[in-house]
Design a protein around this motif. Structure first.
Motif, short mmCIF file in Angstrom:
data_model
loop_
_atom_site.label_atom_id
_atom_site.label_comp_id
_atom_site.label_asym_id
_atom_site.label_seq_id
_atom_site.Cartn_x
_atom_site.Cartn_y
_atom_site.Cartn_z
N UNK A 93 0.82 -1.21 0.00
CA UNK A 93 0.00 0.00 0.00
C UNK A 93 0.85 1.27 0.00
N UNK A 94 2.09 1.15 0.48
CA UNK A 94 2.98 2.32 0.51
C UNK A 94 3.23 2.88 -0.88
N UNK A 95 3.11 2.03 -1.90
CA UNK A 95 3.32 2.49 -3.27
C UNK A 95 2.25 3.53 -3.67
N UNK A 96 1.06 3.39 -3.13
CA UNK A 96 -0.05 4.28 -3.46
C UNK A 96 0.05 5.59 -2.68
N UNK A 97 0.58 5.53 -1.48
CA UNK A 97 0.53 6.71 -0.60
C UNK A 97 1.81 7.52 -0.59
#
Length: 217
Positions: free
Chosen positions: A212-216
């Motif tokens: 999810x860090x890729x999105x945020x």
């Protein structure tokens, strides 16, 4: 990250041992078993409003054999010891049936044995642990920011995320278990001309093996 208990709690090694023994007893010179569990989530937001949110899990077991130089395959969604044995026998039967059509006997290449190998792909935040409401709120905010521009009339934001878990075992002694996470966010902006024509622009980033860090970030 550790491999999820939901996958490890399946009778992986028991099914493998039973299937490989059944295949060997039936005359197979090689046999391998795979158990795969794929969890997916698809989310889409249209003009800052939730459009779709779905979750799904696919689970299956497959046995592959070489009998008299010929491949045989069988698979099922039932991950159990009894089913693994049945599939091993079925795979051997398929190989026997296919043998007259095989003009080039299978010869497997040498490969080192990997006993109890484990692999988890690199990611910081498991996207399946993130509340869907948090995802929707983020994508709604992206949409509002784009819709605030005079040249943007519609915005679509979509996210596909997958967790793939796989167990493999063969008669040479290799057993491996892996867990991979990947996701693909996509944003599309649309401009509608007064005359009825329109133009769209969509992000083109491919799926990535991140969390999810890729999105945020």
């Amino acid at each position: 990250h550790a491999i999820e208990d939901a996958f490890l709690s399946l009778p992986l090694k028991q099914a493998a041992a039973a299937a490989l023994q059944a295949a060997t007893d039936a005359g197979a010179s090689h046999a391998d078993l795979r158990v795969e569990r794929i969890r997916g989530q698809n989310l889409s937001v249209r003009d800052a409003r939730l459009e779709r949110l779905t979750d799904n899990v696919d689970l299956g077991l497959a046995v592959r054999v070489v009998h008299d130089g010929t491949w045989g395959f069988a698979s099922s969604p039932d991950v159990s010891v009894d089913e693994a044995v049945r599939l091993a026998k079925e795979a051997v039967a398929v190989a026997k049936t296919s043998r007259p059509l095989n003009s080039q006997p299978i010869e497997l290449a040498d490969e080192p044995v990997y006993a109890d190998g484990r692999y988890v792909s690199s990611y910081e935040i498991d996207p399946f642990t993130v509340d869907p409401a948090e995802k929707v709120a983020l994508f709604e905010e992206w949409s509002r920011q784009l819709l605030a521009h005079d040249d943007v009339d519609h915005v679509g934001v979509a996210l596909q995320q997958v967790m793939e878990q796989k167990f493999y075992a063969d008669t040479r002694g290799t057993t491996t278990t892996q867990q991979r996470v990947r996701l693909e966010p996509e944003v599309t902006g649309t401009r509608v001309d007064p005359g009825g024509g329109f133009e769209t622009m969509t992000t083109i980033a491919p799926p990535v093996g991140r969390g999810w860090e890729y999105v945020t970030t």
